[in-house]
Design an enzyme around this catalytic site. Structure first.
Site, PDB file in Angstrom:
ATOM      1  N   ARG A 102     -31.168  19.307  15.683  1.00 24.98           N
ATOM      2  CA  ARG A 102     -29.837  19.514  16.248  1.00 24.98           C
ATOM      3  C   ARG A 102     -29.650  20.916  16.840  1.00 24.98           C
ATOM      4  O   ARG A 102     -29.075  21.077  17.906  1.00 24.98           O
ATOM      5  CB  ARG A 102     -28.805  19.303  15.136  1.00 24.98           C
TER       6      ARG A 102
ATOM      7  N   CYS B 158     -15.622  -3.989  21.220  1.00 26.64           N
ATOM      8  CA  CYS B 158     -14.672  -4.685  20.358  1.00 26.64           C
ATOM      9  C   CYS B 158     -14.845  -4.295  18.898  1.00 26.64           C
ATOM     10  O   CYS B 158     -15.226  -5.120  18.063  1.00 26.64           O
ATOM     11  CB  CYS B 158     -14.855  -6.191  20.544  1.00 26.64           C
ATOM     12  N   GLU B 159     -14.619  -3.038  18.599  1.00 27.49           N
ATOM     13  CA  GLU B 159     -14.673  -2.518  17.230  1.00 27.49           C
ATOM     14  C   GLU B 159     -13.637  -1.412  17.143  1.00 27.49           C
ATOM     15  O   GLU B 159     -13.562  -0.570  18.046  1.00 27.49           O
ATOM     16  CB  GLU B 159     -16.034  -1.850  16.939  1.00 27.49           C
TER      17      GLU B 159
HETATM   18  C1  LIG Z   1     -33.701  14.930  10.475  1.00 21.92           C
HETATM   19  C2  LIG Z   1     -34.687  15.852   9.893  1.00 21.92           C
HETATM   20  C3  LIG Z   1     -34.843  17.135  10.405  1.00 21.92           C
HETATM   21  C4  LIG Z   1     -33.958  17.683  11.490  1.00 21.92           C
HETATM   22  O1  LIG Z   1     -32.643  17.856  11.078  1.00 21.92           O
HETATM   23  P1  LIG Z   1     -31.640  18.689  12.004  1.00 21.92           P
HETATM   24  O2  LIG Z   1     -30.392  18.738  11.232  1.00 21.92           O
HETATM   25  O3  LIG Z   1     -31.492  17.946  13.278  1.00 21.92           O
HETATM   26  O4  LIG Z   1     -32.237  20.031  12.199  1.00 21.92           O
HETATM   27  C5  LIG Z   1     -35.828  17.923   9.887  1.00 21.92           C
HETATM   28  N1  LIG Z   1     -36.646  17.492   8.890  1.00 21.92           N
HETATM   29  C6  LIG Z   1     -36.522  16.255   8.370  1.00 21.92           C
HETATM   30  C7  LIG Z   1     -37.441  15.829   7.301  1.00 21.92           C
HETATM   31  C8  LIG Z   1     -35.540  15.402   8.843  1.00 21.92           C
HETATM   32  O5  LIG Z   1     -35.407  14.190   8.309  1.00 21.92           O
END
Ligand SMILES: *Cc1c(COP(=O)(O)O)cnc(C)c1O
Length: 432
Positions: free
Chosen positions: A290, A356-357
């Site tokens: 993210r 439709c939710e």
């Molecule tokens: C989803 C995930 C990430 C990434 O998470 P972010 O919040 O997008 O940084 C990293 N490591 C693992 C094991 C994950 O499942």
């Protein structure tokens, strides 16, 4: 923070007026800024420069090949969770020997594929998985590099659906059991114990849970590193981003806590964690998703109708929960702004899609400028867990995606043709 900004009354992504993209490619449309992607990757990379480190971008956040190539060109590795993701890394020009393979349910086929391709490490989530990886490696006459995913039982203080590091969750192996697991793994002759890993959750806006988890894991990592000759420690992903503008009067969601408005900057993150990690003398892996891509994307949508009921002003748009499910799934907040800035008048509106939710909404009681049919809105910070979670629900096609680079833009995913949606379906002979 990102490269979506107004020039006069027009919303731009970098040097491109988004309206021109809409005219060319239609809506719903995902627009990504290459500069934001690059900038976020490099800020994190630089902040960690005192450490021998590798960023393995968690590609599940956004696995568009153009996004991945941008990051691969900057030296990023990838955190992958399926054979499909590994094949995507290869297709996008990434290096499998800079990839980790995570996830609680790796199949034999997936393990075999990853081993043959030379995966850097498997992040292992259970003892049966260790046994399985050992078995596959033996059959292939290989040695499989593994790290155990530790569940440190630290509450990340984030939304329940994105908390992964407590004993309520399916992820990892309980902290207290980890030493025993490594001792047993060391007896499996086709495994190489390469490191140790954790990931406590997503959208963390404070450094404290990371600090707590690293302080808990570091002594154990140090001890096991000596015993088994580890190469790395992975501290996972989870760095949060800002979704909410400072003074937004928004819907009633947990994002509205003051903590959710703070920015966890790479420098705060690094200045807290580097001193804890440096003494280990290990390579440090991290798996941000993210943080790299979230603010780099926006979902552009067209207003189809404005409908006033007794109490509400509904803005009905052509994007829906099948394009961006985060509000429905995680109660997420996305800032919504018009492509053409309007006067200062605001009206409390619900922004909803055509599906439709009741869950098909993007905002509730949001103070928005008055818009009408044919206006366009941008849902900001939609780069992570947006397009990748798209579906064909209501037989709606997957949205097109565009990458912007300065004054250039290119379609990086063509809009799905409607016929593609049902092309793998067949009607059995007895119904014909
Ligand atoms: C989803 C995930 C990430 C990434 O998470 P972010 O919040 O997008 O940084 C990293 N490591 C693992 C094991 C994950 O499942």
């Amino acid at each position: 923070m990102h490269d979506f900004h107004y020039v006069g009354s027009e919303l731009y992504c970098e040097g491109v007026p988004i309206k021109t993209l809409v005219e060319r490619h239609g809506t719903p449309l995902y627009v990504y800024s290459q500069h934001t992607l690059t900038d976020h990757f490099q800020k994190l990379d630089r902040a960690l420069s005192p450490l021998n480190h590798l960023i393995c971008y968690a590609m599940k956040a956004n696995s568009n090949q153009a996004v991945m190539r941008t990051l691969a060109n900057l030296g990023s590795g990838f955190d992958t969770v399926s054979e499909g993701e590994l094949r995507r890394v290869i297709a996008a020009g990434g290096k499998v020997n800079q990839c980790v393979f995570a996830g609680v349910g790796k199949t034999e086929t997936e393990i075999e594929f990853a081993l043959r391709q030379g995966i850097y490490c498997f992040n292992v989530e259970s003892e049966p998985e260790l046994a399985r990886i050992n078995r596959v490696a033996e059959r292939l006459r290989k040695t499989a590099p593994i790290a155990v995913r530790v569940n440190p039982n630290v509450d990340a203080g984030t939304h329940a659906k994105i908390t992964t590091g407590t004993y309520e969750n399916k992820f990892g192996i309980a902290f207290e059991k980890v030493e025993g697991v490594y001792a047993r793994a060391a007896k499996l002759r086709h495994l190489r114990l390469l490191g140790i890993q954790m990931h406590i959750g997503s959208q963390l806006t404070e450094v404290a849970p990371f600090e707590k988890a690293v302080r808990k894991l570091a002594p154990l990592a140090a001890k096991l590193a000596v015993k088994y000759g580890f190469e790395f420690i992975s501290i996972g992903g989870g760095l949060g981003i800002v979704y909410q503008p400072a003074l937004e009067s928004g819907s009633q969601t947990w994002w509205k806590t003051t903590a959710a408005r703070k920015i966890l900057t790479p420098s705060i993150y690094a200045s807290t964690l580097v001193p804890l990690l440096q003494p280990l003398g290990l390579r440090v892996l991290l798996e941000p998703g993210r943080f790299i891509v979230g603010n780099a994307g926006a979902l552009i949508t067209r207003v189809e109708y404005v409908k006033r009921t007794g109490k509400k002003n509904f803005v009905i748009v052509d994007a829906a929960m099948n394009d961006l499910i985060r509000p429905a799934f995680y109660d997420s907040f996305h800032e919504i702004v018009p492509l053409q800035s309007k006067g200062s008048g605001r009206i409390a509106s619900d922004v909803v899609g055509p599906i439709c939710e009741s869950g098909d909404y993007f905002a509730k009681d949001r103070a928005l400028p008055k818009v009408g049919e044919g206006d366009h809105l941008a849902l900001l910070s939609a780069g992570a867990y947006g397009a990748v979670m798209g579906s064909n629900y209501n037989s709606r096609s997957l949205a097109a995606e565009v990458l912007v680079h300065d004054k250039d833009s290119a379609v990086v995913r063509a809009r799905q043709d409607l016929k593609e949606i049902w092309k793998h379906e067949t009607i059995p002979a007895w119904l014909r």
